[in-house]
Write a protein that holds these residues in place. Structure first.
Motif, PDB file in Angstrom:
ATOM      1  N   GLY A 170      51.251  52.369  89.894  1.00 21.26           N
ATOM      2  CA  GLY A 170      51.807  53.265  88.886  1.00 21.26           C
ATOM      3  C   GLY A 170      52.598  52.567  87.803  1.00 21.26           C
ATOM      4  N   LEU A 171      53.233  51.443  88.126  1.00 20.47           N
ATOM      5  CA  LEU A 171      54.168  50.879  87.151  1.00 20.47           C
ATOM      6  C   LEU A 171      54.213  49.347  87.142  1.00 20.47           C
ATOM      7  CD1 LEU A 171      56.723  51.899  85.278  1.00 20.47           C
ATOM      8  CD2 LEU A 171      58.023  50.875  87.147  1.00 20.47           C
ATOM      9  N   LEU A 172      54.182  48.726  88.336  1.00 23.01           N
ATOM     10  CA  LEU A 172      54.518  47.293  88.400  1.00 23.01           C
ATOM     11  C   LEU A 172      53.373  46.399  87.956  1.00 23.01           C
ATOM     12  CD1 LEU A 172      56.464  47.252  91.794  1.00 23.01           C
ATOM     13  CD2 LEU A 172      57.374  47.468  89.482  1.00 23.01           C
ATOM     14  N   ALA A 173      52.134  46.847  88.176  1.00 24.94           N
ATOM     15  CA  ALA A 173      50.991  46.009  87.804  1.00 24.94           C
ATOM     16  C   ALA A 173      50.019  46.821  86.961  1.00 24.94           C
ATOM     17  CB  ALA A 173      50.290  45.501  89.058  1.00 24.94           C
ATOM     18  N   ASN A 174      49.278  46.146  86.113  1.00 22.97           N
ATOM     19  CA  ASN A 174      48.195  46.777  85.373  1.00 22.97           C
ATOM     20  C   ASN A 174      46.895  46.435  86.104  1.00 22.97           C
ATOM     21  OD1 ASN A 174      46.097  47.386  83.707  1.00 22.97           O
ATOM     22  ND2 ASN A 174      47.073  46.627  81.841  1.00 22.97           N
ATOM     23  N   PRO A 175      46.346  47.406  86.861  1.00 21.13           N
ATOM     24  CA  PRO A 175      45.215  47.098  87.749  1.00 21.13           C
ATOM     25  C   PRO A 175      43.970  46.602  87.015  1.00 21.13           C
ATOM     26  CG  PRO A 175      45.675  49.468  87.695  1.00 21.13           C
ATOM     27  CD  PRO A 175      46.774  48.796  86.941  1.00 21.13           C
TER      28      PRO A 175
END
Lengths: 80, 80
Positions: free
Chosen positions: A63-68
């Motif tokens: 949701g926030l920490l990584a850009n998948p």
């Protein structure tokens, strides 16, 4: 409980920061190959349950920490 | 050999990025405590010798990868 999340650029994704570090280290005389730079995120969690904590951190990552699209993440959980 | 270096803001040093992540996660409804954000650096090394590789990476850290005034670093070495 504490979670440590490692977020790294995926294979094949350009990493200009890593390239800059590599060229600087080479200029300083170090013999290095490829270098990749990512983020480490340490999170204090109130959750006590291991499985629940991992699920929560996975949701934080997507949701926030990584850009998948361009980053992969790895989660480590420590008691205490 | 591959080295993984974790560079983190030292205890007591302000970490605005960590504070921003913490407040965003709270707004998303996650129950988190303090969050700190640092860097992870993966380095391909040609050195075969463990002790020599660690020494080299320590020199890279104090010379370029970390700012010893405000950051601490942790080195992990993997074969292969």
């Amino acid at each position: 409980m504490r979670a440590t999340v490692l977020v790294r650029p995926k294979e094949g994704i350009l990493d200009p920061q890593g390239e800059a570090v590599q060229s600087s280290l080479e200029k300083l005389g170090f013999a290095v190959g490829s270098i990749r730079v990512g983020r480490v995120i340490d999170i204090e969690l109130s959750a006590e349950d291991h499985a629940f904590a991992r699920e929560e951190v996975e949701r934080m990552c997507s949701g926030l920490l990584a850009n998948p699209l361009i980053e992969s993440f790895e989660i480590r959980l420590d008691e205490a």
